[in-house]
Design a protein around this motif. Structure first.
Motif, PDB file in Angstrom:
ATOM      1  N   LYS A 220       0.838  -1.363  -0.215  1.00 39.50           N
ATOM      2  CA  LYS A 220      -0.138  -0.119   0.055  1.00 39.50           C
ATOM      3  C   LYS A 220       0.711   1.212   0.174  1.00 39.50           C
ATOM      4  O   LYS A 220       0.671   2.351  -0.688  1.00 39.50           O
ATOM      5  CB  LYS A 220      -0.683  -0.104   1.170  1.00 39.50           C
ATOM      6  CG  LYS A 220      -2.126  -0.860   1.118  1.00 39.50           C
ATOM      7  CD  LYS A 220      -2.983  -0.850   2.192  1.00 39.50           C
ATOM      8  CE  LYS A 220      -3.863  -1.948   2.187  1.00 39.50           C
ATOM      9  NZ  LYS A 220      -4.874  -2.033   3.344  1.00 39.50           N
ATOM     10  N   GLN A 223       2.324   1.491  -3.508  1.00 37.56           N
ATOM     11  CA  GLN A 223       1.232   2.317  -4.440  1.00 37.56           C
ATOM     12  C   GLN A 223       0.972   3.457  -4.147  1.00 37.56           C
ATOM     13  O   GLN A 223       0.609   4.484  -5.231  1.00 37.56           O
ATOM     14  CB  GLN A 223       0.042   1.176  -4.120  1.00 37.56           C
ATOM     15  CG  GLN A 223      -0.116  -0.250  -4.579  1.00 37.56           C
ATOM     16  CD  GLN A 223      -1.227  -0.907  -4.414  1.00 37.56           C
ATOM     17  OE1 GLN A 223      -2.324  -0.349  -3.680  1.00 37.56           O
ATOM     18  NE2 GLN A 223      -1.241  -2.166  -4.814  1.00 37.56           N
ATOM     19  N   HIS A 224       0.936   4.032  -2.911  1.00 39.32           N
ATOM     20  CA  HIS A 224       0.894   5.249  -2.446  1.00 39.32           C
ATOM     21  C   HIS A 224       2.022   6.337  -3.135  1.00 39.32           C
ATOM     22  O   HIS A 224       1.771   7.245  -3.762  1.00 39.32           O
ATOM     23  CB  HIS A 224       0.777   5.628  -0.858  1.00 39.32           C
ATOM     24  CG  HIS A 224       0.576   7.043  -0.745  1.00 39.32           C
ATOM     25  ND1 HIS A 224      -0.700   7.508  -0.777  1.00 39.32           N
ATOM     26  CD2 HIS A 224       1.369   7.889   0.120  1.00 39.32           C
ATOM     27  CE1 HIS A 224      -0.614   8.804  -0.344  1.00 39.32           C
ATOM     28  NE2 HIS A 224       0.597   9.021   0.079  1.00 39.32           N
TER      29      HIS A 224
END
Length: 259
Positions: A220, A223-224
């Motif tokens: 995550k 992805q951020h």
């Protein structure tokens, strides 16, 4: 009379609680649902194996027979049900850990009641209570659909899978070794040893879950950062186009001025 009744009740129900908890743990850890027919058949087989092994005179056979056959039965059912597309290592890991989770709480309780000098009657009552609590916990986990790590995750991390499998087999052999000495009345009571054994079993279950959560969190974050990089690239492109537009606007005004 009451003492005899408790002993008979404990002898009849111990194997039933043990079989139900073991199959339920295998069901929970595998994340796959065993059909009711296979569940009942496996429950009966494990119950019979436990009752037969308890009546065997040899301490070595009594200590190793039940756990070994139970692991083979769980492994066989997992392969027959085609869990995780026949990933045999994952099925074997779940089978071994299921037996460890089944005996994991009972051994420290037996140690505590023995060290505390409880009478046989109170020890039998405590064993029944532990079996009931263990069964209740397993039922609640099934009701809330608790899931361990997916088999695909374990297959993708083969080194970790092999490490967990080796540790779980070592703990299973260690447990059989202690059961052998207990059956021969040569067992030295040590609550710390039992607690270490219990903590290692819990670690086998928790460490893969925490590692998977860490990987998900890391994905995550990546992805951020990728989204931020894409946004920054888009902003830079807009600024570049805006600068080009200003230059074009300035040149266009100069051309109109000359005309």
């Amino acid at each position: 009379m009451f003492h005899s009744f408790l002993n008979l009740l404990n002898a009849l129900t111990w194997s039933a609680f043990e079989a139900f908890a073991m199959i339920s743990w295998f069901d929970i850890l595998s994340g796959q649902k065993i059909t009711k027919h296979k569940f009942c058949m496996l429950l009966l087989l494990i119950y019979i194996v436990s009752m037969v092994s308890n009546g065997v005179g040899s301490p070595f056979v009594r200590a190793t027979l039940a756990s070994t056959i139970n692991i083979v039965l769980l492994y066989y059912i997992g392969c027959r049900e085609r869990f995780w597309h026949d990933s045999h290592l994952v099925i074997l890991l779940c089978a071994v850990v299921s037996t460890l989770m089944t005996y994991g709480l009972m051994n420290p309780v037996t140690q505590l009641t023995t060290l505390a000098g409880w009478s046989v009657q109170y020890q039998v009552i405590s064993n029944l209570c532990v079996n009931i609590v263990t069964t209740f916990v397993v039922i609640m986990l099934r009701c809330f659909r608790f899931k361990w790590v997916p088999g695909e995750f374990l297959q993708a991390h083969m080194k970790q899978l092999m490490c967990l499998l080796v540790i779980s087999i070592f703990l299973r052999i260690w447990g059989n070794y202690q059961a052998y000495h207990f059956a021969r009345n040569h067992y030295t009571m040590s609550i710390w040893r039992e607690l270490v054994w219990l903590l290692m079993i819990v670690a086998i279950v928790l460490v893969p879950m925490l590692y998977r959560y860490y990987e998900q969190l890391q994905n995550k974050v990546e992805q951020h950062f990728e989204a931020l990089s894409a946004s920054q690239y888009y902003v830079n492109q807009l600024e570049k186009q805006y600068v080009e537009y200003r230059f074009f606007k300035h040149d266009y005004k100069n051309i109109l001025g000359r005309l």
